[in-house]
Design a protein around this motif. Structure first.
Motif, short mmCIF file in Angstrom:
data_model
loop_
_atom_site.label_atom_id
_atom_site.label_comp_id
_atom_site.label_asym_id
_atom_site.label_seq_id
_atom_site.Cartn_x
_atom_site.Cartn_y
_atom_site.Cartn_z
N THR A 23 0.89 -1.26 0.04
CA THR A 23 -0.08 0.14 -0.12
C THR A 23 0.90 1.34 0.01
OG1 THR A 23 -0.25 -0.09 2.52
CG2 THR A 23 -1.96 -1.15 1.05
N GLY A 24 2.01 1.35 0.49
CA GLY A 24 2.70 2.57 0.94
C GLY A 24 3.95 2.82 -0.17
N HIS A 25 4.42 1.62 -0.84
CA HIS A 25 5.58 1.80 -1.67
C HIS A 25 5.37 3.02 -2.72
CE1 HIS A 25 9.59 0.51 -2.89
NE2 HIS A 25 8.96 0.88 -4.09
N PRO A 26 4.19 2.87 -3.53
CA PRO A 26 4.03 3.85 -4.68
C PRO A 26 4.11 5.25 -4.06
CG PRO A 26 2.50 2.21 -4.85
CD PRO A 26 2.97 1.86 -3.52
N PHE A 27 3.63 5.35 -2.92
CA PHE A 27 3.41 7.01 -2.27
C PHE A 27 5.10 7.33 -1.84
CE2 PHE A 27 -0.51 5.54 -1.21
CZ PHE A 27 -1.24 6.42 -1.52
N ASP A 28 5.90 6.38 -1.39
CA ASP A 28 7.09 6.23 -1.08
C ASP A 28 7.94 6.52 -2.18
OD1 ASP A 28 9.18 6.33 1.43
OD2 ASP A 28 10.06 4.84 0.02
N THR A 29 7.85 6.07 -3.36
CA THR A 29 8.36 6.20 -4.90
C THR A 29 8.26 7.87 -5.03
OG1 THR A 29 8.02 3.97 -5.51
CG2 THR A 29 8.68 5.76 -6.95
N VAL A 30 7.31 8.28 -5.12
CA VAL A 30 6.86 9.67 -5.50
C VAL A 30 7.39 10.75 -4.51
CG1 VAL A 30 4.89 11.43 -5.49
CG2 VAL A 30 4.83 9.05 -6.69
N LYS A 31 7.53 10.24 -3.29
CA LYS A 31 8.25 11.17 -2.26
C LYS A 31 9.79 11.38 -2.44
CE LYS A 31 10.04 9.79 1.18
NZ LYS A 31 10.44 8.75 2.46
N VAL A 32 10.19 10.02 -3.00
CA VAL A 32 11.85 10.01 -3.05
C VAL A 32 11.90 10.97 -4.50
CG1 VAL A 32 13.71 8.73 -3.64
CG2 VAL A 32 12.04 8.06 -1.79
N HIS A 51 1.60 15.28 -10.53
CA HIS A 51 2.18 15.36 -11.66
C HIS A 51 3.36 14.29 -11.79
CE1 HIS A 51 5.63 17.45 -13.82
NE2 HIS A 51 4.57 17.24 -14.85
N CYS A 52 3.93 14.14 -10.41
CA CYS A 52 4.89 13.22 -10.37
C CYS A 52 4.62 11.77 -10.55
CB CYS A 52 5.83 13.14 -9.01
SG CYS A 52 7.09 12.08 -8.85
N THR A 53 3.49 11.35 -10.05
CA THR A 53 2.92 10.03 -10.31
C THR A 53 2.51 9.86 -11.79
OG1 THR A 53 1.85 10.14 -7.97
CG2 THR A 53 0.97 8.36 -9.31
N ALA A 54 1.88 10.59 -12.48
CA ALA A 54 1.27 10.63 -13.78
C ALA A 54 2.57 10.35 -14.72
CB ALA A 54 0.47 11.89 -14.34
N ARG A 55 3.53 11.37 -14.41
CA ARG A 55 5.01 11.06 -15.29
C ARG A 55 5.59 9.64 -15.12
NH1 ARG A 55 8.20 15.14 -17.54
NH2 ARG A 55 10.25 14.35 -18.03
N ILE A 56 5.71 9.28 -13.96
CA ILE A 56 6.17 7.85 -13.48
C ILE A 56 5.59 6.64 -14.27
CG2 ILE A 56 6.61 6.04 -12.02
CD1 ILE A 56 7.12 8.56 -9.92
N LEU A 65 6.05 2.66 -10.20
CA LEU A 65 5.69 3.08 -8.82
C LEU A 65 6.22 1.98 -7.66
CD1 LEU A 65 1.97 4.35 -9.28
CD2 LEU A 65 3.90 5.65 -8.95
N TYR A 66 6.58 0.89 -8.03
CA TYR A 66 7.05 -0.26 -7.42
C TYR A 66 8.60 -0.55 -7.75
CZ TYR A 66 2.43 -1.37 -5.64
OH TYR A 66 1.20 -1.27 -5.09
N ARG A 67 9.33 0.38 -8.24
CA ARG A 67 10.52 0.20 -8.43
C ARG A 67 11.50 0.21 -7.22
NH1 ARG A 67 13.64 0.52 -12.62
NH2 ARG A 67 12.09 1.01 -14.05
N GLY A 68 12.27 -0.85 -6.76
CA GLY A 68 13.06 -0.91 -5.68
C GLY A 68 11.99 -1.81 -4.65
N ALA A 69 10.94 -2.12 -4.98
CA ALA A 69 9.90 -2.80 -3.88
C ALA A 69 10.55 -4.15 -3.57
CB ALA A 69 8.69 -2.98 -4.64
#
Length: 235
Positions: A23-32, A51-56, A65-69
């Motif tokens: 549940t949290g990794h996509p939010f963490d990716t955007v934050k980083v 905007h960051c999420t859409a670009r990813i 969004l799950y890169r590094g998961a």
């Protein structure tokens, strides 16, 4: 004090860790991404989190969004299992001989801080790998020669170029964050859970597993909010 089985807390912690990453990794990716690229002089600029999420998603797909998961799943599952197990066992030991059933800060705080300190040695390397994998993405800012093909490749290259200490970069900060953060989390969790049970018991004699699940969600959520505020104030 109600005794629990030897493995129950560890299994519960493991499942909680996996659920947290899902549940949290996509939010963490955007934050980083926002933290890195929006603070560079010539870096990529994102207008906001959406905007960051859409670009990813547009450039890398949902999997971006799950890169590094992978490292997060392994690290969080093991870390969460260890944390809940150590906290529960330490709390049981410190509570021996105490008659009061109310939450005891002299029991909760050291138990949580001790568990947090131990799991920081697992969390620090997994977070370092996760962040480096998240940052590289598929952006042209990172040369192909510097890209990591997998979390394992990232960990091995980090140790090769920076030594074993490189994989534990930021270890002291992580230890302090986890010790203080978990002391706050479990304090809020235990006290809110205790008083919610008291109120429900006074209001009705009916008590079932569904109510326990609801209390767990509410108390865990409030504990998470308290930890987030604590980390923002501390760092």
């Amino acid at each position: 004090m109600e005794e629990t089985s030897g493995h129950k807390e560890y299994v519960a912690g493991l499942l909680a860790g996996v659920a947290t990453v899902v549940t949290g990794h996509p939010f963490d990716t955007v934050k980083v991404k926002l933290q890195k690229h929006n603070t560079e002089a010539h870096g990529m600029k994102y207008k906001n989190g959406l905007h960051c999420t859409a670009r990813i998603v547009r450039s890398e797909g949902v999997r971006g969004l799950y890169r590094g998961a992978t490292s997060s799943f392994l690290g969080m599952a093991f870390e969460s299992s260890l944390l809940f197990g150590i906290y529960s066992r330490t709390k049981q030991k410190l509570q021996e001989g105490l008659q009061n059933t109310r939450p005891q800060p002299q029991v909760i705080i050291p138990s949580a801080a001790y568990g947090g300190a131990i799991i920081s040695f697992v969390l620090c390397p997994s977070e370092l790998v996760k962040c480096r994998m998240q940052v590289q993405g598929t952006d042209s800012l990172v040369p192909k020669s510097s890209r990591y093909s997998s979390p394992l490749d990232c960990a091995l290259k980090t140790m090769k170029t920076e030594g074993v200490t490189g994989i534990f970069r930021g270890g002291l900060t992580t230890l302090l964050r986890e010790s203080l953060g978990n002391a706050v989390f479990f304090s809020v969790y235990e006290y809110v859970r205790y008083y919610m049970h008291l109120q429900l018991k006074a209001a009705s004699s009916d008590h079932n597993d569904l109510i326990d699940v609801g209390i767990g969600i509410v108390t865990g959520g409030l504990g998470g909010v308290a930890v987030s505020i604590d980390k923002l104030l501390y760092f």
